[in-house]
Design a protein around this motif. Structure first.
Motif, PDB file in Angstrom:
ATOM      1  N   CYS A 279      -2.624 -24.250  60.385  1.00  0.00           N
ATOM      2  CA  CYS A 279      -2.002 -23.366  59.513  1.00  0.00           C
ATOM      3  C   CYS A 279      -3.000 -23.249  58.310  1.00  0.00           C
TER       4      CYS A 279
ATOM      5  N   ASN B  58       6.948 -20.359  51.240  1.00  0.00           N
ATOM      6  CA  ASN B  58       6.193 -19.493  52.240  1.00  0.00           C
ATOM      7  C   ASN B  58       6.347 -20.107  53.487  1.00  0.00           C
TER       8      ASN B  58
ATOM      9  N   ALA C 132      -3.329 -21.356  54.703  1.00  0.00           N
ATOM     10  CA  ALA C 132      -2.870 -20.414  53.427  1.00  0.00           C
ATOM     11  C   ALA C 132      -3.980 -19.667  52.846  1.00  0.00           C
ATOM     12  N   SER C 133      -3.413 -18.414  52.399  1.00  0.00           N
ATOM     13  CA  SER C 133      -4.492 -17.723  51.796  1.00  0.00           C
ATOM     14  C   SER C 133      -3.901 -16.619  50.826  1.00  0.00           C
ATOM     15  N   GLY C 134      -4.660 -16.098  49.567  1.00  0.00           N
ATOM     16  CA  GLY C 134      -4.093 -15.457  48.778  1.00  0.00           C
ATOM     17  C   GLY C 134      -4.858 -15.321  47.498  1.00  0.00           C
TER      18      GLY C 134
ATOM     19  N   VAL D 206       1.241 -15.583  48.550  1.00  0.00           N
ATOM     20  CA  VAL D 206       0.506 -16.238  49.527  1.00  0.00           C
ATOM     21  C   VAL D 206       0.913 -16.189  51.057  1.00  0.00           C
ATOM     22  N   GLN D 207      -0.168 -16.020  51.909  1.00  0.00           N
ATOM     23  CA  GLN D 207       0.114 -15.753  53.120  1.00  0.00           C
ATOM     24  C   GLN D 207      -0.254 -16.812  54.057  1.00  0.00           C
ATOM     25  N   LEU D 208       0.504 -17.267  55.128  1.00  0.00           N
ATOM     26  CA  LEU D 208       0.337 -18.329  56.046  1.00  0.00           C
ATOM     27  C   LEU D 208       0.016 -17.822  57.614  1.00  0.00           C
ATOM     28  N   GLN D 209      -1.102 -18.351  57.945  1.00  0.00           N
ATOM     29  CA  GLN D 209      -1.416 -17.846  59.397  1.00  0.00           C
ATOM     30  C   GLN D 209      -1.429 -19.204  60.243  1.00  0.00           C
TER      31      GLN D 209
ATOM     32  N   GLY E 279       4.955 -19.038  57.746  1.00  0.00           N
ATOM     33  CA  GLY E 279       4.319 -18.521  58.596  1.00  0.00           C
ATOM     34  C   GLY E 279       4.841 -17.626  59.449  1.00  0.00           C
ATOM     35  N   GLN E 280       4.201 -17.214  60.584  1.00  0.00           N
ATOM     36  CA  GLN E 280       4.894 -16.193  61.414  1.00  0.00           C
ATOM     37  C   GLN E 280       5.570 -16.914  62.809  1.00  0.00           C
TER      38      GLN E 280
END
Length: 123
Positions: free
Chosen positions: A21, A112, A23-25, A1-4, A114-115
């Motif tokens: 924010c 997870n 979440a994707s994946g 899972v990626q968080l942007q 984010g940046q």
């Protein structure tokens, strides 16, 4: 899972900012989502957190000023920050607890991050 994460920036004291924010994946579900903040050289601290059922909790320092909201269908979490103070100046990070299904059918739990997005409040 990626968080942007997005939405940080510079604002005057008393102003507002909204952090978002997403979440994707692949093949995942999100349980709790939240926002944390971390000053240089200090521990990460909880700002606000929301369960998938809508229960929220906030740090005492932001109660009444910040509001966390989620869209479970879109896997997003926002943080509306009002009445910002110079002491809110710090990097904000979104966080999500996920369950993911692997190709072999295994279920994997993960926390997870984010940046990070910078919020700067000028006095």
């Amino acid at each position: 899972v990626q968080l942007q994460a997005s939405g940080g920036g510079l604002v005057q004291a008393g102003g507002s900012l909204r952090l978002s924010c997403a979440a994707s994946g692949r093949r995942f579900t999100i349980n709790d989502m939240g926002w944390y903040r971390q000053a240089l050289g200090k521990q990460c601290e909880l700002v606000a957190r929301a369960t998938s059922g809508g229960t929220t909790n906030y740090a005492d320092s932001v109660k009444g000023r910040f509001t966390i909201s989620r869209d479970n269908a879109k896997n997003t979490v926002d943080l509306q920050m009002n009445s910002l103070k110079p002491e809110d100046t710090v990097v904000y990070l979104c966080e999500a607890d996920s369950l993911s299904w692997t190709d072999d059918g295994s279920l994997v739990a993960a926390r997870n991050w984010g940046q990070g997005t910078q919020v700067t409040v000028s006095s």
